[in-house]
Design a protein around this motif. Structure first.
Motif, short mmCIF file in Angstrom:
data_model
loop_
_atom_site.label_atom_id
_atom_site.label_comp_id
_atom_site.label_asym_id
_atom_site.label_seq_id
_atom_site.Cartn_x
_atom_site.Cartn_y
_atom_site.Cartn_z
N PHE A 116 7.25 -18.70 -8.88
CA PHE A 116 7.20 -17.59 -9.88
C PHE A 116 8.60 -16.66 -9.75
N ALA A 117 8.82 -16.17 -11.10
CA ALA A 117 10.30 -15.53 -11.13
C ALA A 117 9.83 -14.07 -11.13
N GLN A 118 10.76 -13.36 -10.58
CA GLN A 118 10.72 -11.81 -10.53
C GLN A 118 10.57 -11.21 -11.98
N GLU A 119 9.70 -10.22 -12.08
CA GLU A 119 9.48 -9.50 -13.11
C GLU A 119 9.46 -7.93 -12.97
N GLY A 120 10.11 -7.54 -14.16
CA GLY A 120 10.67 -6.06 -13.81
C GLY A 120 9.12 -4.99 -13.58
N ARG A 121 8.38 -5.45 -14.38
CA ARG A 121 6.88 -4.61 -14.22
C ARG A 121 6.40 -4.38 -13.05
N TRP A 122 6.49 -5.38 -12.09
CA TRP A 122 6.02 -4.88 -10.72
C TRP A 122 6.87 -4.22 -9.82
N ILE A 123 8.25 -4.16 -10.18
CA ILE A 123 9.11 -3.56 -9.47
C ILE A 123 8.69 -1.89 -9.87
N ALA A 124 8.43 -1.86 -11.27
CA ALA A 124 7.96 -0.59 -11.57
C ALA A 124 6.73 0.08 -11.10
N GLU A 125 5.81 -0.80 -10.80
CA GLU A 125 4.58 -0.71 -10.50
C GLU A 125 4.65 -0.20 -8.91
N LEU A 126 5.18 -0.92 -8.50
CA LEU A 126 5.52 -0.55 -6.88
C LEU A 126 6.46 0.79 -6.63
N GLY A 127 7.18 0.68 -7.83
CA GLY A 127 8.15 2.14 -7.48
C GLY A 127 7.23 3.27 -7.86
N ARG A 128 6.08 3.31 -8.83
CA ARG A 128 5.25 4.33 -9.05
C ARG A 128 4.82 4.75 -7.79
N MET A 129 4.30 3.76 -6.87
CA MET A 129 3.48 3.99 -5.84
C MET A 129 4.30 4.70 -4.77
N ARG A 130 5.57 4.39 -4.50
CA ARG A 130 6.63 4.82 -3.89
C ARG A 130 6.91 6.30 -4.38
N LEU A 131 6.87 6.55 -5.57
CA LEU A 131 7.44 7.87 -6.10
C LEU A 131 6.21 8.77 -5.75
N GLU A 132 4.98 8.41 -6.12
CA GLU A 132 3.50 9.20 -5.73
C GLU A 132 3.65 9.68 -4.47
N ALA A 133 4.15 8.64 -3.48
CA ALA A 133 3.98 8.60 -1.96
C ALA A 133 5.18 9.61 -1.57
N GLY A 134 5.87 10.12 -2.22
CA GLY A 134 7.18 10.74 -2.08
C GLY A 134 8.20 10.13 -1.13
N GLN A 135 8.16 8.79 -1.56
CA GLN A 135 9.25 7.91 -0.63
C GLN A 135 10.45 7.80 -1.78
N ILE A 136 11.27 8.99 -1.67
CA ILE A 136 12.45 8.89 -2.72
C ILE A 136 13.72 8.74 -1.90
#
Length: 269
Positions: A219-239
């Motif tokens: 499996f090769a890295q895909e940007g969409r999953w960086i974005a999805e996990l990034g959204r989770m961290r953003l909503e958790a206030g992990q900036i």
């Protein structure tokens, strides 16, 4: 890829920690644009132009972006620095929140979302383990481990780190033996393990002996999953602070090892 309408609240994601330069713009779970190129030595040449092209293709401006998500490793030393530098610069210049995402977690999460976990955790009952690996040379891999089961949240059970592949397989065997029967139904080894085929096959045999289905999933890295996990961290206030943000190197470069040894020697004098 062209979106019919660019929407506010989108996340721009980029990861250059592996041979795959992965970038995407994702909004509300919809992938508006995505790039994946397999040219590790040219990440620094193409990353900015790819970002510009994605913005142009979606008709978006930086004002419509909500945040920047960056894969912060572990992985290629130079590669991690490229994504981190670009993410920090854009976050500062555009005044956007910056979030860092484990590249290994995104690799594991993406593989699971692509189908491993959809059937994996129910194919043999029990939890489904996802173990991402990236080659780290000299028999080593960057790796960690995650678990998912029906009705439970995605969780991490091993930290990101550099490990000898044979020792890591030994540890996975010990952990499988320590689980109650039926607790783990399946395990997926995901990522690039092409240089570690012998140990990957050994893990399959270990799984068979333990009654656990082991799948080997390149499996090769895909940007969409960086974005999805990034959204989770953003909503958790992990900036992140863009000025202090640094990749997860997990191990020192040879020059840093020499420098630290020298400093330690001088301190003892």
């Amino acid at each position: 890829m062209r979106a019919e309408k660019a929407r506010a609240g989108a996340i721009l994601a980029v990861d250059t920690s592996t041979a795959s330069m992965a970038a995407a713009i994702v909004s509300g779970g919809e992938v508006l644009a995505e790039v994946q190129t397999m040219a590790e030595r040219n990440h620094s040449v193409h990353v900015v132009s790819n970002i510009k092209n994605m913005l142009a293709d979606t008709g978006m401006t930086e004002n419509e972006l909500e945040a920047i998500a960056v894969g912060n490793g572990p992985g290629s030393y130079t590669g991690m620095r490229i994504a981190a530098a670009v993410g920090k610069t854009l976050a500062w210049a555009w005044d956007k929140p910056l979030v860092g995402v484990s590249s290994l977690e995104a690799l594991a999460y993406g593989a699971w979302q692509r189908g491993t976990g959809a059937a994996g955790d129910s194919a043999n009952g029990g939890e489904h383990w996802v173990v991402p690996v990236m080659d780290a040379r000299r028999g080593q891999v960057y790796t960690s481990a995650f678990a998912m089961a029906e009705g439970t949240a995605w969780r991490r059970w091993a930290d990101d780190g550099v490990r000898l592949m044979n020792v890591w397989v030994d540890r996975l065997e010990e952990r499988l033996r320590g689980q109650a029967a039926g607790t783990v139904g399946s395990l997926s080894l995901v990522g690039d393990f092409s240089l570690h085929g012998t140990e990957a096959e050994r893990l399959k045999r270990i799984g068979e002996a333990a009654g656990v289905i082991v799948a080997l999933q390149p499996f090769a890295q895909e940007g969409r999953w960086i974005a999805e996990l990034g959204r989770m961290r953003l909503e958790a206030g992990q900036i992140e602070n863009p000025h202090a943000f640094a990749p997860n190197y997990t191990q020192l470069t040879e020059a840093e090892v020499v420098w630290k040894a020298k400093q330690a020697g001088e301190a003892k004098e």
